[in-house]
Every structure is written in C-alpha cells, then in structure tokens.
Design a protein around this motif. Structure first.
Motif, PDB file in Angstrom:
ATOM      1  N   SER A  88       0.894  -1.439  -0.093  1.00 43.84           N
ATOM      2  CA  SER A  88       0.159   0.102  -0.080  1.00 43.84           C
ATOM      3  C   SER A  88       0.756   1.182   0.082  1.00 43.84           C
ATOM      4  CB  SER A  88      -0.971  -0.083   1.127  1.00 43.84           C
ATOM      5  OG  SER A  88      -0.250  -0.198   2.501  1.00 43.84           O
ATOM      6  N   GLU A  89       1.921   1.132   0.781  1.00 38.61           N
ATOM      7  CA  GLU A  89       3.041   2.171   0.644  1.00 38.61           C
ATOM      8  C   GLU A  89       3.446   2.537  -0.699  1.00 38.61           C
ATOM      9  OE1 GLU A  89       2.766  -0.182   2.562  1.00 38.61           O
ATOM     10  OE2 GLU A  89       4.988  -0.867   3.584  1.00 38.61           O
ATOM     11  N   ASP A  90       3.607   1.710  -1.750  1.00 39.47           N
ATOM     12  CA  ASP A  90       3.988   2.065  -2.988  1.00 39.47           C
ATOM     13  C   ASP A  90       2.863   2.945  -3.784  1.00 39.47           C
ATOM     14  OD1 ASP A  90       4.986  -1.347  -3.154  1.00 39.47           O
ATOM     15  OD2 ASP A  90       6.356   0.715  -2.870  1.00 39.47           O
ATOM     16  N   THR A  91       1.804   3.227  -3.180  1.00 38.94           N
ATOM     17  CA  THR A  91       0.713   3.825  -3.608  1.00 38.94           C
ATOM     18  C   THR A  91       1.295   5.456  -3.905  1.00 38.94           C
ATOM     19  OG1 THR A  91      -1.065   2.800  -2.951  1.00 38.94           O
ATOM     20  CG2 THR A  91      -1.597   5.293  -3.485  1.00 38.94           C
ATOM     21  N   ALA A  92       1.349   5.818  -5.199  1.00 39.69           N
ATOM     22  CA  ALA A  92       1.905   7.191  -5.556  1.00 39.69           C
ATOM     23  C   ALA A  92       1.690   7.428  -7.219  1.00 39.69           C
ATOM     24  CB  ALA A  92       3.305   7.292  -5.249  1.00 39.69           C
ATOM     25  N   VAL A  93       1.977   8.576  -7.443  1.00 46.16           N
ATOM     26  CA  VAL A  93       2.262   9.097  -8.947  1.00 46.16           C
ATOM     27  C   VAL A  93       3.627   8.790  -9.354  1.00 46.16           C
ATOM     28  CG1 VAL A  93       1.992  10.532 -10.824  1.00 46.16           C
ATOM     29  CG2 VAL A  93       0.310  10.853  -9.000  1.00 46.16           C
ATOM     30  N   TYR A  94       3.873   8.149 -10.332  1.00 44.75           N
ATOM     31  CA  TYR A  94       5.082   7.504 -10.738  1.00 44.75           C
ATOM     32  C   TYR A  94       5.679   8.458 -11.737  1.00 44.75           C
ATOM     33  CZ  TYR A  94       5.252   3.741  -7.431  1.00 44.75           C
ATOM     34  OH  TYR A  94       5.448   2.991  -6.143  1.00 44.75           O
ATOM     35  N   TYR A  95       7.015   9.045 -11.878  1.00 46.94           N
ATOM     36  CA  TYR A  95       7.366   9.884 -12.818  1.00 46.94           C
ATOM     37  C   TYR A  95       8.751   9.033 -13.445  1.00 46.94           C
ATOM     38  CZ  TYR A  95       4.232  13.438 -10.594  1.00 46.94           C
ATOM     39  OH  TYR A  95       3.392  14.076 -10.182  1.00 46.94           O
ATOM     40  N   CYS A  96       8.810   9.213 -14.849  1.00 51.10           N
ATOM     41  CA  CYS A  96      10.096   8.769 -15.281  1.00 51.10           C
ATOM     42  C   CYS A  96      10.831  10.136 -15.818  1.00 51.10           C
ATOM     43  CB  CYS A  96      10.038   7.933 -16.494  1.00 51.10           C
ATOM     44  SG  CYS A  96       9.579   8.567 -18.198  1.00 51.10           S
ATOM     45  N   ALA A  97      12.158   9.958 -15.898  1.00 50.07           N
ATOM     46  CA  ALA A  97      12.855  11.473 -16.030  1.00 50.07           C
ATOM     47  C   ALA A  97      14.289  10.995 -16.533  1.00 50.07           C
ATOM     48  CB  ALA A  97      13.224  11.915 -14.534  1.00 50.07           C
ATOM     49  N   SER A  98      14.796  11.777 -17.301  1.00 47.85           N
ATOM     50  CA  SER A  98      15.880  11.612 -17.987  1.00 47.85           C
ATOM     51  C   SER A  98      17.226  12.490 -17.370  1.00 47.85           C
ATOM     52  CB  SER A  98      16.044  12.116 -19.459  1.00 47.85           C
ATOM     53  OG  SER A  98      15.766  13.257 -19.520  1.00 47.85           O
ATOM     54  N   SER A  99      18.494  11.622 -17.464  1.00 49.21           N
ATOM     55  CA  SER A  99      19.661  12.330 -16.615  1.00 49.21           C
ATOM     56  C   SER A  99      20.813  12.136 -17.401  1.00 49.21           C
ATOM     57  CB  SER A  99      19.748  11.613 -15.483  1.00 49.21           C
ATOM     58  OG  SER A  99      20.746  11.988 -14.832  1.00 49.21           O
ATOM     59  N   LEU A 100      21.817  13.219 -17.187  1.00 57.36           N
ATOM     60  CA  LEU A 100      23.098  12.624 -17.867  1.00 57.36           C
ATOM     61  C   LEU A 100      23.835  12.594 -16.596  1.00 57.36           C
ATOM     62  CD1 LEU A 100      23.043  15.666 -20.474  1.00 57.36           C
ATOM     63  CD2 LEU A 100      22.973  13.313 -21.025  1.00 57.36           C
ATOM     64  N   TRP A 101      23.633  12.145 -15.389  1.00 58.38           N
ATOM     65  CA  TRP A 101      24.417  11.844 -14.394  1.00 58.38           C
ATOM     66  C   TRP A 101      25.388  10.676 -14.705  1.00 58.38           C
ATOM     67  CZ3 TRP A 101      25.009   7.651 -11.123  1.00 58.38           C
ATOM     68  CH2 TRP A 101      25.551   7.916 -10.022  1.00 58.38           C
ATOM     69  N   THR A 102      26.588  10.791 -14.268  1.00 60.64           N
ATOM     70  CA  THR A 102      27.369   9.817 -13.981  1.00 60.64           C
ATOM     71  C   THR A 102      28.050   9.735 -12.828  1.00 60.64           C
ATOM     72  OG1 THR A 102      29.023  10.801 -14.913  1.00 60.64           O
ATOM     73  CG2 THR A 102      28.035   9.446 -16.490  1.00 60.64           C
ATOM     74  N   PRO A 103      28.426   8.526 -12.117  1.00 58.28           N
ATOM     75  CA  PRO A 103      29.128   8.483 -10.849  1.00 58.28           C
ATOM     76  C   PRO A 103      30.263   9.322 -10.804  1.00 58.28           C
ATOM     77  CG  PRO A 103      28.564   6.362 -11.543  1.00 58.28           C
ATOM     78  CD  PRO A 103      28.292   7.141 -12.865  1.00 58.28           C
ATOM     79  N   GLY A 104      30.149  10.183  -9.583  1.00 55.62           N
ATOM     80  CA  GLY A 104      31.025  11.157  -9.511  1.00 55.62           C
ATOM     81  C   GLY A 104      30.780  12.485  -9.689  1.00 55.62           C
ATOM     82  N   ASP A 105      29.789  12.478 -10.378  1.00 55.03           N
ATOM     83  CA  ASP A 105      29.466  14.125 -10.745  1.00 55.03           C
ATOM     84  C   ASP A 105      29.052  15.026  -9.559  1.00 55.03           C
ATOM     85  OD1 ASP A 105      27.455  13.632 -13.849  1.00 55.03           O
ATOM     86  OD2 ASP A 105      29.597  13.456 -13.451  1.00 55.03           O
ATOM     87  N   GLY A 106      29.825  16.081  -9.349  1.00 55.30           N
ATOM     88  CA  GLY A 106      29.421  16.721  -8.209  1.00 55.30           C
ATOM     89  C   GLY A 106      29.745  15.872  -6.853  1.00 55.30           C
ATOM     90  N   GLY A 107      30.676  15.111  -7.106  1.00 59.42           N
ATOM     91  CA  GLY A 107      31.004  14.251  -5.707  1.00 59.42           C
ATOM     92  C   GLY A 107      29.965  13.349  -5.377  1.00 59.42           C
TER      93      GLY A 107
END
Length: 130
Positions: A88-107
């Motif tokens: 029940s706690e999974d109830t929500a509006v789910y959004y997908c999003a795009s990113s250019l993040w890679t590990p280490g970005d901004g520390g």
C-alpha cells in the motif's frame, strides 16, 4: 531534450505486480540515463530507481530494492519499471525522468536527487489496495 510519457499505472491489490513504461522521443535516447521517481499525496517526490545510459548499472531506493526492477530498451526508446510484491505504501504517482548523471558528478555516488534529472513525464498513478 527528451519528451517522456509514462503508462501502465492502475489499481492493484497488495502483493500484485505491475509494469510501468516510459516512452521517449525528441532526442537521442541512448545517451541518457533514466530514472523513476514517485510522489505520494502530501509527500515530497522520492527516488525509486535509476539505470545508466548503457543499461549496465542500476540503483534502487532501499524501500523497493528486491521488489522493483528498472530496465532500458534503447531500440524501443523506452524504460520500464517492473514492480512486484506491491504494498500500500507504493501508492503514488510515478514519474520517469532523463539524466546525464554519471558516478562522481558533483562528488555524488548515488543518483537520488531530482536536480540530476532534466526532463520529466507527466506521471502515471499507481494505487495499491490492501
């Protein structure tokens, strides 16, 4: 910049499974990492899962680890969120999003901040009935 549209939400029973899809258009999909977030009523948007642009690295929130799986199909310009053993706690509006993040970005080593994401879909509602 990508345009994103989610689908696959709905009303399910606790313990059921559901697969969300996110279709992308407007740019070269393969170069983007993708993430899923969710927002429950009265709560802030929270990170769910992230997949690298290659699809070889995945990250999950502790609350969904072992139950949810993110996958990316570059040939279909789509990202998916397979959800199982829903609660029940999974109830929500789910959004997908795009990113250019890679590990280490901004520390950073974990892509759980909305600021790492650039384009967002309108969301799809998931309601889990207990």
């Amino acid at each position: 910049q990508l345009q994103l549209v989610e689908s696959g939400g709905g009303l399910v029973q606790a313990g059921d499974s559901l697969r969300l899809s996110c279709a992308a258009s407007g740019d070269t999909f393969i170069k983007y990492a993708m993430g899923w977030f969710r927002q429950a009523p009265g709560k802030e948007r929270e990170f769910v899962a992230h997949i690298s642009w290659t699809g070889t690295a995945t990250y999950y929130a502790d609350s969904v680890k072992g139950r949810f799986t993110i996958a990316k199909d570059n040939a279909k310009n789509s990202v998916y969120l397979q959800m199982s053993t829903l609660k029940s706690e999974d109830t929500a509006v789910y959004y997908c999003a795009s990113s250019l993040w890679t590990p280490g970005d901004g520390g950073t080593r974990f892509p759980d901040q909305p600021l790492f994401y650039h384009s967002w879909g309108p969301g799809t509602q998931v309601i889990v009935s207990s």
